[in-house]
Design a protein around this motif. Structure first.
Motif, PDB file in Angstrom:
ATOM      1  N   TRP A  27      17.086   1.481   5.110  1.00  0.00           N
ATOM      2  CA  TRP A  27      16.290   0.265   4.880  1.00  0.00           C
ATOM      3  C   TRP A  27      16.234  -0.642   6.097  1.00  0.00           C
ATOM      4  O   TRP A  27      15.787  -1.765   6.014  1.00  0.00           O
ATOM      5  CB  TRP A  27      16.859  -0.515   3.701  1.00  0.00           C
ATOM      6  N   ARG A  33      16.394  -1.916  -0.594  1.00  0.00           N
ATOM      7  CA  ARG A  33      14.967  -2.016  -0.903  1.00  0.00           C
ATOM      8  C   ARG A  33      14.634  -3.412  -1.439  1.00  0.00           C
ATOM      9  O   ARG A  33      13.571  -3.955  -1.164  1.00  0.00           O
ATOM     10  CB  ARG A  33      14.580  -0.961  -1.922  1.00  0.00           C
ATOM     11  N   ARG A  34      15.542  -3.981  -2.205  1.00  0.00           N
ATOM     12  CA  ARG A  34      15.316  -5.312  -2.756  1.00  0.00           C
ATOM     13  C   ARG A  34      15.078  -6.329  -1.647  1.00  0.00           C
ATOM     14  O   ARG A  34      14.118  -7.097  -1.702  1.00  0.00           O
ATOM     15  CB  ARG A  34      16.509  -5.755  -3.612  1.00  0.00           C
ATOM     16  N   CYS A  35      15.932  -6.327  -0.629  1.00  0.00           N
ATOM     17  CA  CYS A  35      15.765  -7.286   0.467  1.00  0.00           C
ATOM     18  C   CYS A  35      14.494  -6.997   1.265  1.00  0.00           C
ATOM     19  O   CYS A  35      13.817  -7.916   1.714  1.00  0.00           O
ATOM     20  CB  CYS A  35      16.992  -7.286   1.372  1.00  0.00           C
ATOM     21  N   ALA A  36      14.138  -5.715   1.427  1.00  0.00           N
ATOM     22  CA  ALA A  36      12.890  -5.366   2.100  1.00  0.00           C
ATOM     23  C   ALA A  36      11.702  -5.912   1.309  1.00  0.00           C
ATOM     24  O   ALA A  36      10.759  -6.464   1.880  1.00  0.00           O
ATOM     25  CB  ALA A  36      12.785  -3.858   2.272  1.00  0.00           C
ATOM     26  N   ASP A  37      11.749  -5.789  -0.020  1.00  0.00           N
ATOM     27  CA  ASP A  37      10.676  -6.300  -0.870  1.00  0.00           C
ATOM     28  C   ASP A  37      10.622  -7.828  -0.863  1.00  0.00           C
ATOM     29  O   ASP A  37       9.543  -8.417  -0.886  1.00  0.00           O
ATOM     30  CB  ASP A  37      10.823  -5.783  -2.300  1.00  0.00           C
ATOM     31  N   ASP A  39      11.445  -9.737   1.641  1.00  0.00           N
ATOM     32  CA  ASP A  39      10.852 -10.085   2.933  1.00  0.00           C
ATOM     33  C   ASP A  39       9.339  -9.854   2.914  1.00  0.00           C
ATOM     34  O   ASP A  39       8.573 -10.696   3.385  1.00  0.00           O
ATOM     35  CB  ASP A  39      11.505  -9.270   4.045  1.00  0.00           C
ATOM     36  N   LEU A  40       8.897  -8.735   2.354  1.00  0.00           N
ATOM     37  CA  LEU A  40       7.466  -8.452   2.254  1.00  0.00           C
ATOM     38  C   LEU A  40       6.769  -9.521   1.421  1.00  0.00           C
ATOM     39  O   LEU A  40       5.699 -10.014   1.789  1.00  0.00           O
ATOM     40  CB  LEU A  40       7.242  -7.070   1.631  1.00  0.00           C
ATOM     41  N   GLY A  41       7.387  -9.916   0.315  1.00  0.00           N
ATOM     42  CA  GLY A  41       6.817 -10.977  -0.517  1.00  0.00           C
ATOM     43  C   GLY A  41       6.671 -12.288   0.240  1.00  0.00           C
ATOM     44  O   GLY A  41       5.682 -12.999   0.083  1.00  0.00           O
TER      45      GLY A  41
END
Length: 76
Positions: A27, A33-37, A39-41
């Motif tokens: 990641w 994945r949660r932190c990646a999501d 950040d994307l948000g």
């Protein structure tokens, strides 16, 4: 191999920019994945912005269009 290069090889060199946990190779640069999501948000909502000059407002643009003559009628 020193500690820093071993950490890099494991994918844990650095910290997650969202929560501060150690990064995971899968990641990277995030820990999950949660932190990646998350950040994307933030990008999609506009929470992150690159500094620049302010844009003109829609009203100012409409005013300038309304005050200019229609195309082809400038020379009349």
């Amino acid at each position: 191999m020193n500690d820093k290069s071993m950490a890099a090889a494991k994918g844990t060199a650095g910290r997650c920019p969202v929560c501060g946990a150690a990064t995971e190779k899968r990641w990277r640069p995030f820990c999950s994945r949660r932190c990646a999501d998350v950040d994307l948000g933030r990008w999609l909502k506009g929470s992150y912005a690159i500094p620049g000059e302010p844009l003109e407002t829609e009203g100012a643009e409409r005013d300038s269009i309304a005050s200019s003559p229609p195309e082809g009628e400038e020379d009349r």
